[in-house]
Design an enzyme around this catalytic site. Structure first.
Site, PDB file in Angstrom:
ATOM      1  N   ASP A  65      60.283  69.845  55.414  1.00  0.00           N
ATOM      2  CA  ASP A  65      61.638  70.119  55.927  1.00  0.00           C
ATOM      3  C   ASP A  65      62.704  69.940  54.840  1.00  0.00           C
ATOM      4  O   ASP A  65      63.622  70.755  54.716  1.00  0.00           O
ATOM      5  CB  ASP A  65      61.973  69.199  57.110  1.00  0.00           C
ATOM      6  CG  ASP A  65      61.391  69.716  58.417  1.00  0.00           C
ATOM      7  OD1 ASP A  65      61.059  70.908  58.495  1.00  0.00           O
ATOM      8  OD2 ASP A  65      61.277  68.912  59.363  1.00  0.00           O
ATOM      9  N   LYS A  91      55.809  64.909  65.629  1.00  0.00           N
ATOM     10  CA  LYS A  91      55.999  64.773  64.186  1.00  0.00           C
ATOM     11  C   LYS A  91      55.863  63.336  63.668  1.00  0.00           C
ATOM     12  O   LYS A  91      55.492  63.120  62.529  1.00  0.00           O
ATOM     13  CB  LYS A  91      57.384  65.329  63.785  1.00  0.00           C
ATOM     14  CG  LYS A  91      57.456  66.843  63.879  1.00  0.00           C
ATOM     15  CD  LYS A  91      58.869  67.357  63.690  1.00  0.00           C
ATOM     16  CE  LYS A  91      59.104  67.819  62.298  1.00  0.00           C
ATOM     17  NZ  LYS A  91      60.347  68.615  62.146  1.00  0.00           N
TER      18      LYS A  91
HETATM   19  N1  LIG Z   1      66.425  74.638  60.596  1.00  0.00           N
HETATM   20  C1  LIG Z   1      65.392  73.833  60.684  1.00  0.00           C
HETATM   21  O1  LIG Z   1      64.303  74.133  60.172  1.00  0.00           O
HETATM   22  C2  LIG Z   1      65.543  72.494  61.385  1.00  0.00           C
HETATM   23  C3  LIG Z   1      64.597  71.485  61.165  1.00  0.00           C
HETATM   24  C4  LIG Z   1      64.776  70.246  61.814  1.00  0.00           C
HETATM   25  C5  LIG Z   1      65.855  70.061  62.669  1.00  0.00           C
HETATM   26  N2  LIG Z   1      66.757  71.075  62.867  1.00  0.00           N
HETATM   27  C6  LIG Z   1      67.929  70.873  63.755  1.00  0.00           C
HETATM   28  O2  LIG Z   1      68.630  69.717  63.320  1.00  0.00           O
HETATM   29  C7  LIG Z   1      69.287  69.098  64.426  1.00  0.00           C
HETATM   30  C8  LIG Z   1      69.010  67.580  64.451  1.00  0.00           C
HETATM   31  O3  LIG Z   1      67.644  67.379  64.741  1.00  0.00           O
HETATM   32  P1  LIG Z   1      67.001  65.893  64.720  1.00  0.00           P
HETATM   33  O4  LIG Z   1      65.527  66.094  64.764  1.00  0.00           O
HETATM   34  O5  LIG Z   1      67.586  65.078  63.635  1.00  0.00           O
HETATM   35  O6  LIG Z   1      67.509  65.284  66.113  1.00  0.00           O
HETATM   36  P2  LIG Z   1      67.538  63.727  66.531  1.00  0.00           P
HETATM   37  O7  LIG Z   1      66.567  62.945  65.727  1.00  0.00           O
HETATM   38  O8  LIG Z   1      67.439  63.723  68.006  1.00  0.00           O
HETATM   39  O9  LIG Z   1      69.021  63.217  66.087  1.00  0.00           O
HETATM   40  C9  LIG Z   1      70.147  63.731  66.713  1.00  0.00           C
HETATM   41  C10 LIG Z   1      71.406  63.354  65.935  1.00  0.00           C
HETATM   42  O10 LIG Z   1      72.506  64.066  66.536  1.00  0.00           O
HETATM   43  C11 LIG Z   1      73.493  63.120  66.975  1.00  0.00           C
HETATM   44  N3  LIG Z   1      74.088  63.660  68.206  1.00  0.00           N
HETATM   45  C12 LIG Z   1      73.456  64.174  69.281  1.00  0.00           C
HETATM   46  N4  LIG Z   1      74.358  64.616  70.196  1.00  0.00           N
HETATM   47  C13 LIG Z   1      75.596  64.378  69.671  1.00  0.00           C
HETATM   48  C14 LIG Z   1      76.917  64.591  70.139  1.00  0.00           C
HETATM   49  N5  LIG Z   1      77.165  65.162  71.323  1.00  0.00           N
HETATM   50  N6  LIG Z   1      77.949  64.222  69.329  1.00  0.00           N
HETATM   51  C15 LIG Z   1      77.707  63.648  68.123  1.00  0.00           C
HETATM   52  N7  LIG Z   1      76.476  63.395  67.645  1.00  0.00           N
HETATM   53  C16 LIG Z   1      75.426  63.765  68.402  1.00  0.00           C
HETATM   54  C17 LIG Z   1      72.750  61.821  67.177  1.00  0.00           C
HETATM   55  O11 LIG Z   1      73.683  60.773  67.093  1.00  0.00           O
HETATM   56  P3  LIG Z   1      73.387  59.286  67.727  1.00  0.00           P
HETATM   57  O12 LIG Z   1      72.549  58.567  66.722  1.00  0.00           O
HETATM   58  O13 LIG Z   1      74.752  58.707  67.869  1.00  0.00           O
HETATM   59  O14 LIG Z   1      72.676  59.517  69.032  1.00  0.00           O
HETATM   60  C18 LIG Z   1      71.766  61.876  65.993  1.00  0.00           C
HETATM   61  O15 LIG Z   1      72.406  61.516  64.785  1.00  0.00           O
HETATM   62  C19 LIG Z   1      68.799  69.828  65.675  1.00  0.00           C
HETATM   63  O16 LIG Z   1      69.796  70.760  66.063  1.00  0.00           O
HETATM   64  C20 LIG Z   1      67.561  70.557  65.205  1.00  0.00           C
HETATM   65  O17 LIG Z   1      67.329  71.760  65.935  1.00  0.00           O
HETATM   66  C21 LIG Z   1      66.623  72.280  62.236  1.00  0.00           C
END
Ligand SMILES: NC(=O)c1ccc[n+]([C@@H]2O[C@H](COP(=O)([O-])OP(=O)(O)OC[C@H]3O[C@@H](n4cnc5c(N)ncnc54)[C@H](OP(=O)(O)O)[C@@H]3O)[C@@H](O)[C@H]2O)c1
Length: 270
Positions: free
Chosen positions: A101, A65
């Site tokens: 998104d 992406k």
């Molecule tokens: N429904 C949809 O269409 C859709 C679309 C996009 C994403 N999503 C979902 O949204 C979520 C986030 O995706 P992303 O792309 O933003 O991921 P990402 O860029 O990898 O970011 C992950 C985030 O989660 C935090 N995190 C991870 N593990 C954690 C834990 N154990 N405790 C507290 N904080 C934690 C990280 O904090 P740090 O900065 O401290 O590491 C960061 O803020 C995922 O579950 C994804 O499947 C859904």
């Protein structure tokens, strides 16, 4: 028949082919949509090959992406602000990149009756998905938008980057103690390994609503937390998935599909 696809690595798990097939049936559009596995080092060559094969549009999922942006001839303002592209449209000049998104998230919140205007909103997490949803959330003019993360640097950077669109209060989870919110949007990836961030108690105001971007098994920890906090309504992000796909479909075909029956169909087969 016009050809479309989702590219990612891995991509076999993607629900996008099912969703777009349902949209095509519903709107009577003659198109095909497939899932194509593209390894990270093959992205540039694959985009050229798919263009040569006549693909009219692509969805882009992990891990491409961000990288795909430099291969686009044009990138929409919202995709640039999100720092990622999830939709490609083939034009005479090359690939045009967009990000649906944020629109998908806002439409799902609106569909569910989770209003933002004048309300205190907390976003948990500060990763790529949050970057994509902040602009539409801010444009709804919440009374307050707090972005909280376990480490402070990312929310602070987001608050700075989005300052021209609206105010964001950056925070750590721990520093939320004493705050109350009408809507809590969970956007960390913690649920994928069955965990949930440690938060202070009583963050949710009476009648408060909770929304998770995750769906499927990753939704379970947030759902349990939200219910333990007495949330009036809790929803997963399956609707966002369908809404962002609908926005891509509209970009490609100029038609907006009805998302409700497709969300219901996915829930039945989940
Ligand atoms: N429904 C949809 O269409 C859709 C679309 C996009 C994403 N999503 C979902 O949204 C979520 C986030 O995706 P992303 O792309 O933003 O991921 P990402 O860029 O990898 O970011 C992950 C985030 O989660 C935090 N995190 C991870 N593990 C954690 C834990 N154990 N405790 C507290 N904080 C934690 C990280 O904090 P740090 O900065 O401290 O590491 C960061 O803020 C995922 O579950 C994804 O499947 C859904």
């Amino acid at each position: 028949m016009d050809r479309y696809a989702v590219i990612g690595h891995p991509v076999a798990h993607s629900k996008s082919p099912l969703i777009h097939a349902a949209f095509a049936r519903q709107t009577g559009q003659s198109l095909s949509y497939e899932a194509i596995d593209v390894a990270p080092d093959a992205l540039e060559a694959s985009l050229a090959a798919l263009a040569a094969q006549g693909f009219r549009g692509l969805n882009v999922t992990l891990p491409h992406k961000v990288e795909v942006m430099r291969l686009c001839e044009t990138v929409s303002d919202r995709a640039r602000r999100a720092g990622a592209v999830n939709t490609l449209l083939r034009t005479d000049n090359g690939w045009s990149g967009d990000n649906t998104d944020g629109e998908g998230c806002l439409r799902d919140l609106q569909r569910l009756g989770f209003g933002l205007r004048g309300r205190r909103v907390l976003v948990l997490g500060a990763g790529g998905a949050v970057r994509g949803i902040l602009e539409p959330l801010l444009r709804e003019q919440p009374a307050e938008l707090v972005v909280s993360n376990r480490s402070p640097a990312k929310p602070e950077a987001l608050a700075e980057e989005f300052r021209a669109i609206g105010p964001i209060r950056p925070c750590t989870h721990r520093a939320l103690k004493g705050d109350r919110f009408d809507l809590i949007v969970h956007a960390t990836s913690a649920g994928h390994d069955g965990s949930f961030p440690r938060l202070p108690g009583q963050l949710l105001a009476a009648g408060g609503q909770c929304y998770d971007l995750s769906y499927g098994h990753a939704f379970a920890p947030f759902r349990a937390w939200a219910e333990s906090q007495g949330a009036a309504q809790v929803s997963d992000g399956l609707g966002m998935l369908v809404e962002q796909a609908a926005a891509s479909f509209e970009r490609w075909r100029g038609l907006r599909p009805d998302t409700a029956p497709v969300i219901a169909q996915l829930r039945e087969t989940a």
